[in-house]
Design a protein around this motif. Structure first.
Motif, mmCIF file in Angstrom:
data_model
loop_
_atom_site.group_PDB
_atom_site.id
_atom_site.type_symbol
_atom_site.label_atom_id
_atom_site.label_comp_id
_atom_site.label_asym_id
_atom_site.label_seq_id
_atom_site.Cartn_x
_atom_site.Cartn_y
_atom_site.Cartn_z
ATOM 1 N N THR B 131 -41.654 44.576 50.544
ATOM 2 C CA THR B 131 -40.458 45.415 51.385
ATOM 3 C C THR B 131 -39.528 44.500 51.431
ATOM 4 O O THR B 131 -39.712 43.147 51.819
ATOM 5 C CB THR B 131 -40.994 46.008 52.612
ATOM 6 O OG1 THR B 131 -41.351 45.079 53.289
ATOM 7 C CG2 THR B 131 -41.841 47.056 52.338
ATOM 8 N N PHE B 132 -38.155 44.960 51.430
ATOM 9 C CA PHE B 132 -36.952 43.952 51.836
ATOM 10 C C PHE B 132 -35.968 44.845 52.209
ATOM 11 O O PHE B 132 -35.736 46.183 52.356
ATOM 12 C CB PHE B 132 -36.570 43.379 50.269
ATOM 13 C CG PHE B 132 -35.907 44.191 49.604
ATOM 14 C CD1 PHE B 132 -36.268 45.313 48.619
ATOM 15 C CD2 PHE B 132 -34.387 44.212 49.308
ATOM 16 C CE1 PHE B 132 -35.802 46.017 47.817
ATOM 17 C CE2 PHE B 132 -33.623 44.923 48.537
ATOM 18 C CZ PHE B 132 -34.209 45.845 47.725
ATOM 19 N N LYS B 133 -34.806 44.038 52.844
ATOM 20 C CA LYS B 133 -33.519 44.782 53.024
ATOM 21 C C LYS B 133 -32.496 43.522 52.829
ATOM 22 O O LYS B 133 -32.733 42.245 52.752
ATOM 23 C CB LYS B 133 -33.490 45.159 54.762
ATOM 24 C CG LYS B 133 -33.509 44.088 55.569
ATOM 25 C CD LYS B 133 -33.166 44.593 56.997
ATOM 26 C CE LYS B 133 -33.386 43.392 57.914
ATOM 27 N NZ LYS B 133 -32.944 43.544 59.494
ATOM 28 N N VAL B 134 -31.266 44.029 52.875
ATOM 29 C CA VAL B 134 -30.215 43.015 52.672
ATOM 30 C C VAL B 134 -29.092 43.426 54.136
ATOM 31 O O VAL B 134 -28.857 44.273 54.339
ATOM 32 C CB VAL B 134 -29.258 43.318 51.436
ATOM 33 C CG1 VAL B 134 -28.436 42.342 51.241
ATOM 34 C CG2 VAL B 134 -30.336 43.324 50.212
ATOM 35 N N ASP B 135 -28.943 42.037 54.823
ATOM 36 C CA ASP B 135 -28.356 42.038 55.755
ATOM 37 C C ASP B 135 -26.681 41.497 55.200
ATOM 38 O O ASP B 135 -26.830 40.463 54.578
ATOM 39 C CB ASP B 135 -28.769 41.164 56.830
ATOM 40 C CG ASP B 135 -29.714 41.731 57.860
ATOM 41 O OD1 ASP B 135 -29.813 43.102 57.801
ATOM 42 O OD2 ASP B 135 -30.386 41.085 58.387
ATOM 43 N N VAL B 136 -25.714 42.205 55.814
ATOM 44 C CA VAL B 136 -24.321 41.496 55.715
ATOM 45 C C VAL B 136 -23.709 40.920 56.910
ATOM 46 O O VAL B 136 -23.697 41.969 57.920
ATOM 47 C CB VAL B 136 -23.390 42.733 55.113
ATOM 48 C CG1 VAL B 136 -22.029 42.065 54.672
ATOM 49 C CG2 VAL B 136 -23.894 43.016 53.623
ATOM 50 N N HIS B 142 -14.019 42.453 60.700
ATOM 51 C CA HIS B 142 -14.783 43.401 60.871
ATOM 52 C C HIS B 142 -14.816 44.255 59.685
ATOM 53 O O HIS B 142 -13.690 44.451 59.006
ATOM 54 C CB HIS B 142 -14.551 44.248 62.264
ATOM 55 C CG HIS B 142 -15.553 45.288 62.459
ATOM 56 N ND1 HIS B 142 -16.630 45.131 62.828
ATOM 57 C CD2 HIS B 142 -15.224 46.553 62.124
ATOM 58 C CE1 HIS B 142 -17.381 46.326 62.883
ATOM 59 N NE2 HIS B 142 -16.505 47.150 62.564
ATOM 60 N N PHE B 143 -16.171 44.819 59.319
ATOM 61 C CA PHE B 143 -16.055 45.703 58.130
ATOM 62 C C PHE B 143 -16.875 46.862 58.628
ATOM 63 O O PHE B 143 -17.798 46.610 59.255
ATOM 64 C CB PHE B 143 -16.775 45.027 56.954
ATOM 65 C CG PHE B 143 -15.767 44.076 56.089
ATOM 66 C CD1 PHE B 143 -15.024 44.513 55.292
ATOM 67 C CD2 PHE B 143 -15.987 42.836 56.693
ATOM 68 C CE1 PHE B 143 -14.409 43.656 54.650
ATOM 69 C CE2 PHE B 143 -15.097 41.875 55.914
ATOM 70 C CZ PHE B 143 -14.308 42.338 55.048
ATOM 71 N N THR B 144 -16.538 48.193 58.137
ATOM 72 C CA THR B 144 -17.505 49.506 58.528
ATOM 73 C C THR B 144 -18.882 49.329 57.636
ATOM 74 O O THR B 144 -18.800 48.578 57.053
ATOM 75 C CB THR B 144 -16.651 50.545 57.879
ATOM 76 O OG1 THR B 144 -16.583 50.619 56.349
ATOM 77 C CG2 THR B 144 -15.444 50.847 58.639
ATOM 78 N N MET B 145 -19.519 50.263 58.268
ATOM 79 C CA MET B 145 -20.968 50.400 57.672
ATOM 80 C C MET B 145 -20.879 50.705 56.212
ATOM 81 O O MET B 145 -21.566 49.831 55.176
ATOM 82 C CB MET B 145 -21.586 51.335 58.313
ATOM 83 C CG MET B 145 -23.237 51.307 58.562
ATOM 84 S SD MET B 145 -23.686 49.659 58.928
ATOM 85 C CE MET B 145 -25.154 49.548 58.037
ATOM 86 N N LYS B 146 -19.931 51.238 55.720
ATOM 87 C CA LYS B 146 -19.652 51.775 54.376
ATOM 88 C C LYS B 146 -19.275 50.811 53.570
ATOM 89 O O LYS B 146 -19.817 50.640 52.607
ATOM 90 C CB LYS B 146 -18.605 53.043 54.318
ATOM 91 C CG LYS B 146 -18.369 53.758 52.954
ATOM 92 C CD LYS B 146 -17.466 54.995 52.988
ATOM 93 C CE LYS B 146 -17.132 55.321 51.637
ATOM 94 N NZ LYS B 146 -15.712 54.738 51.468
ATOM 95 N N GLU B 147 -18.397 49.989 54.027
ATOM 96 C CA GLU B 147 -17.834 48.794 53.167
ATOM 97 C C GLU B 147 -18.863 47.646 53.084
ATOM 98 O O GLU B 147 -18.924 47.127 52.114
ATOM 99 C CB GLU B 147 -16.476 47.997 54.222
ATOM 100 C CG GLU B 147 -15.224 48.714 54.078
ATOM 101 C CD GLU B 147 -14.291 48.317 55.113
ATOM 102 O OE1 GLU B 147 -13.064 48.312 54.623
ATOM 103 O OE2 GLU B 147 -14.962 48.066 56.260
ATOM 104 N N LYS B 148 -19.716 47.701 53.973
ATOM 105 C CA LYS B 148 -20.961 46.684 53.999
ATOM 106 C C LYS B 148 -21.891 47.318 52.752
ATOM 107 O O LYS B 148 -22.466 46.322 52.048
ATOM 108 C CB LYS B 148 -21.548 46.633 55.251
ATOM 109 C CG LYS B 148 -20.858 45.847 56.335
ATOM 110 C CD LYS B 148 -21.690 45.315 57.702
ATOM 111 C CE LYS B 148 -20.953 44.594 58.439
ATOM 112 N NZ LYS B 148 -21.652 44.126 59.671
#
Ligand SMILES: C[S@@+](CC[C@H](N)C(=O)[O-])C[C@H]1O[C@@H](n2cnc3c(N)ncnc32)[C@H](O)[C@@H]1O
Lengths: 125, 494
Positions: B131-136, B142-148
């Protein structure tokens, strides 16, 4: 005050006192609490101790049981011994009492487990 | 014979953007304590909150991270570039790099923009079963969730076949953008971008766990948890060490030392402090509770087993037996600003005390000047430290008068760390780390170089004069205002 601390303390800060070691213990209240055993630490500490002083101090307050008068050379391999040393060094504590300078007779009180080694201003003149 | 795969791995070490002057000293103490060889891929620069290094194994990374409080986290670096486009370009090429090692690009200004990691590094982490995830993370912008999410989607060419899991996945990938450190001058595009696999976090959480706010027993000069941990690291404290703080106060330095496995002693001239009977430090608290003691603090953090003792004792007349050697001495001596610098003594001559009031007698004290304190402290450390071990102590000074040559010194002690913490416009304190380099201890007379004798005086007189200046300025303004008013009323009258 634990006996490991007693083993390291002197009253040589007193004027005219040469070594001030070992301090005699007069205990009116002793407590024994369990402390986690760490054989590596005990093995490292033993060479820093004055063994005879530890032996005499432990006996003088009635907790010398099982502690040999002289230290065997390969003490680090004897877990039984390390456990005894652990107990005497870290688990037995003098809560109330006095430490006495062997040369001058000056007494230092121990209260709530904390020795007070402060001199008076008259003594440091 | 099976030769182990000896490729050093490349890591990004990301630091907290505070106490920058301590970063180098803390990290070097840790890597030398753990005896870990570190190769710098790029020369560290204080202005950047990261290091790029090569280490022999992942285990080394974890060990370093288990100690450092200034380190935020460590990423196994897969790609690094100065533009996003280049970063993706490198990663795509890396997927075809089957040489089994890094393909190094040409360096410009000591930095290479086109290094390709071996494809195994990527593929072994991205198995379909993991399992995995990607962190930004974006530094200084600052960036919004959508941008990330959009930034993450640009990595879709990577063979990420396992299921996504946001909590505790097997693999956490990290994408970082660095926009410099000046919040007033944030560029459009990042200066530096990084991609890799998260390996370990540093000890930032410990700052909260050890926070003075939640500590049972504190005094008004208790050391901030983070700085205390830095000190224990610089003292290279390790499991089973014997550590002393001869100006122990509320024991905050012992808390940090015991956390890393040291058995601790403290001593202090203040009887009431060691007995937890000074006036409560917390606002609104009337009396101290029974558990308020250094020992109580160690119980709170689960290190009571390593509490040895505290002793009421004047450092100028200490009681430790000759020949005793400590593994470290960590201390914050009194500077005379928030607490007096004193030792037992009296200025009257031929003073005597009658026997009967000895036990409860509170001795009078005389000034214990800073130069005496530090000269005693360095002499003590030279005698009572194990060879190769360290004294870590704070040293106050007036900033504009700072000269490195005037720091306390001793022939047996080598200054290996010297970091400044600014306290005010005028004053700072420096965390000094000394290592004992020889056992041949001459008895040093009072160090004439300890040019600090009157820090307290200077601190107050300089503070005083600015206060006076402010007062005068205010008085001047008031006078001008009154004069203007009077002039106005005069015109009114005509
Ligand atoms: C800056 S404070 C240390 C605070 C400590 N780090 C803590 O966590 O609370 C300095 C301490 O030195 C003690 N002190 C001052 N003069 C001393 C002396 N001559 N001998 C021993 N301790 C002394 C003070 O009582 C005070 O607790």
């Amino acid at each position: 005050m634990k006996l490991i601390t007693h083993n390291m303390l002197t009253s040589k800060c007193l004027k005219g006192v040469m070594t001030g070691y070992p301090l005699a213990i007069n205990a009116t209240d002793i407590k024994v609490t369990e402390v986690d055993f760490n054989p590596e630490f005990i093995t490292r500490v033993i060479p820093k101790l004055d063994w005879e002083v530890l032996w005499a101090a432990a006996n003088s307050i009635g907790h010398g049981e099982g502690l040999p008068k002289t230290l065997e050379p390969k003490f680090e391999e004897n877990e039984d011994l390390l456990k005894k040393v652990h107990k005497v060094l870290l688990e037995v504590e003098v809560e109330e009492g006095n430490l006495t300078c062997p040369e001058s007779g000056r007494q230092f009180p121990i209260s709530k487990g904390i020795p007070n080694m402060l001199l008076t201003e008259a003594e440091v003149q | 014979m099976q030769e182990e795969h000896k490729m050093w791995r490349r890591y990004l070490m990301w630091f907290a953007h505070e106490h920058m002057d301590f970063r180098h000293a803390e990290m070097y103490s840790i890597i030398s304590l753990l005896n870990i060889p570190v190769k710098f891929v790029e020369k560290p620069c204080v202005q950047k909150p990261y290091w790029i290094v090569e280490l022999p194994s992942e285990d080394c990374v974890r060990k370093i991270a288990s100690r450092s409080v200034l380190l935020k986290n460590c990423i196994e670096l897969w790609s690094r570039a100065r533009t996003e486009v280049q970063l993706h370009d490198n990663l795509k090429k890396s997927l075809n790099n089957s040489t089994g090692s890094w393909v190094l690009g040409e360096k410009k200004d000591g930095i290479s923009d086109t290094c390709l990691c071996p494809k195994e590094l990527i593929e072994s982490s991205l198995s379909p079963k993991k399992t995995f995830k990607v962190d930004v993370e974006t530094f200084c912008k600052h960036f919004t969730m959508k941008e990330k999410v959009e930034k993450i989607e640009k990595f879709s060419y990577l063979p990420m076949r396992g299921p996504v899991k946001l909590r505790n996945p097997d693999v956490t990938l990290a994408y970082l953008e660095f926009y410099g450190v000046d919040p007033n001058d944030v560029p459009e595009k990042p200066y530096d971008v990084f991609f890799g696999k998260w390996i370990a976090d540093g000890q930032r959480d410990l700052i909260q766990v050890h926070s003075l706010k939640k500590r049972q027993f504190i005094g008004n000069t208790s050391m901030d948890a983070q700085l205390a941990i830095i000190m224990a690291n610089q003292a290279q404290v390790k499991l089973g060490d014997m550590v002393l703080d001869p100006f122990v106060g509320s024991g905050s330095l012992l808390v940090a030392a015991a956390h890393f496995g040291a058995y601790v002693w403290g001593s202090d001239i203040d009887y009431l402090m060691l007995h937890g009977r000074t006036r409560p430090t917390r606002v609104g608290q009337k009396i101290r509770t029974k558990d308020e003691s250094i020992r109580g603090n160690m119980r709170q953090y689960g290190t009571e087993a390593r509490y040895l003792d505290v002793v009421v004792s004047d450092f100028s007349l200490h009681n430790w037996k000759p020949g005793l050697k400590f593994d470290a001495i960590i201390t914050d001596p009194p500077y005379g600003v928030r607490e007096p610098t004193e030792k037992i003594g009296i200025e009257k001559e031929n003073y005597t005390l009658s026997e009967h009031h000895l036990p409860n007698h509170v001795p009078s004290k005389v000034e214990y000047g800073l130069s005496h304190i530090y000269s005693d402290l360095l002499n003590f450390a030279a005698t009572y430290l194990e060879m190769g071990r360290r004294l870590v102590c704070w040293f106050p000074l007036v900033r504009e008068e700072y000269q490195e040559e005037q720091l306390p010194s001793h022939p047996c002690l080598k200054l290996v760390g010297n970091s400044e913490q600014v306290i005010s416009k005028l004053a700072a304190r420096r965390l000094l780390t000394y290592e004992k380099i020889t056992d041949d201890v001459p008895n040093m007379p009072l160090d004439p170089n300890a040019g600090v004798h009157n820090f307290r005086e200077k601190y107050f007189t300089m503070g005083e004069s600015t206060r006076r200046e402010r007062k005068e300025k205010r008085a001047g303004e008031v006078a001008a205002y009154l004069a203007a008013k009077m002039a106005a009323s005069r015109t009114d009258a005509t």
